[in-house]
Design a protein around this motif. Structure first.
Motif, PDB file in Angstrom:
ATOM      1  N   THR A 158      31.369  46.596  48.433  1.00 44.01           N
ATOM      2  CA  THR A 158      31.226  45.578  47.384  1.00 44.01           C
ATOM      3  C   THR A 158      32.586  45.099  46.886  1.00 44.01           C
ATOM      4  N   SER A 159      32.741  43.774  46.780  1.00 43.42           N
ATOM      5  CA  SER A 159      33.936  43.173  46.180  1.00 43.42           C
ATOM      6  C   SER A 159      33.517  42.362  44.969  1.00 43.42           C
ATOM      7  N   THR A 160      34.294  42.475  43.885  1.00 48.50           N
ATOM      8  CA  THR A 160      33.982  41.750  42.656  1.00 48.50           C
ATOM      9  C   THR A 160      34.980  40.621  42.444  1.00 48.50           C
ATOM     10  N   VAL A 161      34.459  39.478  41.992  1.00 45.51           N
ATOM     11  CA  VAL A 161      35.278  38.286  41.773  1.00 45.51           C
ATOM     12  C   VAL A 161      34.949  37.708  40.405  1.00 45.51           C
ATOM     13  N   ALA A 162      35.986  37.373  39.637  1.00 41.15           N
ATOM     14  CA  ALA A 162      35.789  36.696  38.352  1.00 41.15           C
ATOM     15  C   ALA A 162      36.210  35.240  38.485  1.00 41.15           C
ATOM     16  N   PRO A 163      35.246  34.305  38.511  1.00 42.50           N
ATOM     17  CA  PRO A 163      35.599  32.878  38.474  1.00 42.50           C
ATOM     18  C   PRO A 163      36.047  32.531  37.052  1.00 42.50           C
ATOM     19  N   CYS A 164      37.231  31.948  36.903  1.00 41.65           N
ATOM     20  CA  CYS A 164      37.801  31.733  35.565  1.00 41.65           C
ATOM     21  C   CYS A 164      38.303  30.314  35.356  1.00 41.65           C
ATOM     22  N   ARG A 165      38.164  29.847  34.124  1.00 42.14           N
ATOM     23  CA  ARG A 165      38.857  28.650  33.661  1.00 42.14           C
ATOM     24  C   ARG A 165      40.164  29.087  33.002  1.00 42.14           C
TER      25      ARG A 165
END
Length: 199
Positions: A158-165
């Motif tokens: 599992t890889s975690t990604v935070a999409p951010c502004r």
């Protein structure tokens, strides 16, 4: 270094004003994620239904379905406080969305199928929403601890990604011991692995 309380106050103040149109930035963020190796190698995408103050990742939901990846999003259950369950989204998923216990968008259980996400084979990418996040991948949620409890069970695949502004990227803060770090940050400026904390 900020305390977690200080970081949360800063993030909430940044959310309060009316922000400019982030449509183009959100599109670039989605493109950065879709171009990444971890997206291309994933067989299951765990996503979220964004609030207005979060990156609009709905193009990635459509892309996951188009590319025939499994796509799951969470629902919350008042009877299992602090625990998320997951439902599969499929073609025409927008027609299956309603309001959950806290008036947030969630799949209707009468129109979607349940999935045990950690029992799935293959690589998993988790798109994690945030109130704010620092360069080390320390994430501020909304205080319920749902994602930290969920991510504590993640598999090695599992890889975690935070999409951010831009207004969600914050100064370094001290996380709690139970907080789960995020592996990658995705912004309109690209996709990058989070920094390794200095011990």
């Amino acid at each position: 270094m900020l305390s977690k309380k200080e970081a949360r106050l800063i993030c909430r103040k940044r959310q309060a004003p009316v922000h400019p149109d982030y449509t183009d930035d959100d599109r670039k963020t989605c493109e950065a994620i879709a171009s990444s190796t971890i997206w291309k190698e994933s067989s299951l995408v765990i996503a979220y239904l964004p609030m207005p103050t979060e990156t609009d990742i709905t193009p990635l939901l459509d892309l996951a379905i188009k590319e025939k990846r499994l796509l799951a999003v969470p629902i919350t259950d008042k009877n299992t406080t602090g625990i998320m369950h997951f439902r599969l989204l499929e073609t025409n998923w927008r027609k299956t969305i309603g309001k959950g216990p806290w008036n947030l968008q969630e799949p209707r259980i009468t129109e979607t199928r349940a999935i045990d996400v950690w029992s799935q084979q293959g690589n998993i990418i988790v798109l994690v929403p945030s109130l704010g996040i620092d360069r080390y991948g320390n994430r501020l949620g909304h205080g319920g601890g749902y994602y930290d409890r969920f991510l504590a069970m993640k598999t090695p695949a599992t890889s975690t990604v935070a999409p951010c502004r831009d207004y969600q990227l914050i100064e370094d803060f001290k996380p709690d011991k139970t907080d789960c770090r995020i592996d990658f940050l995705a912004t309109a400026n690209g996709f990058k692995k989070t920094d390794v904390p200095i011990l």
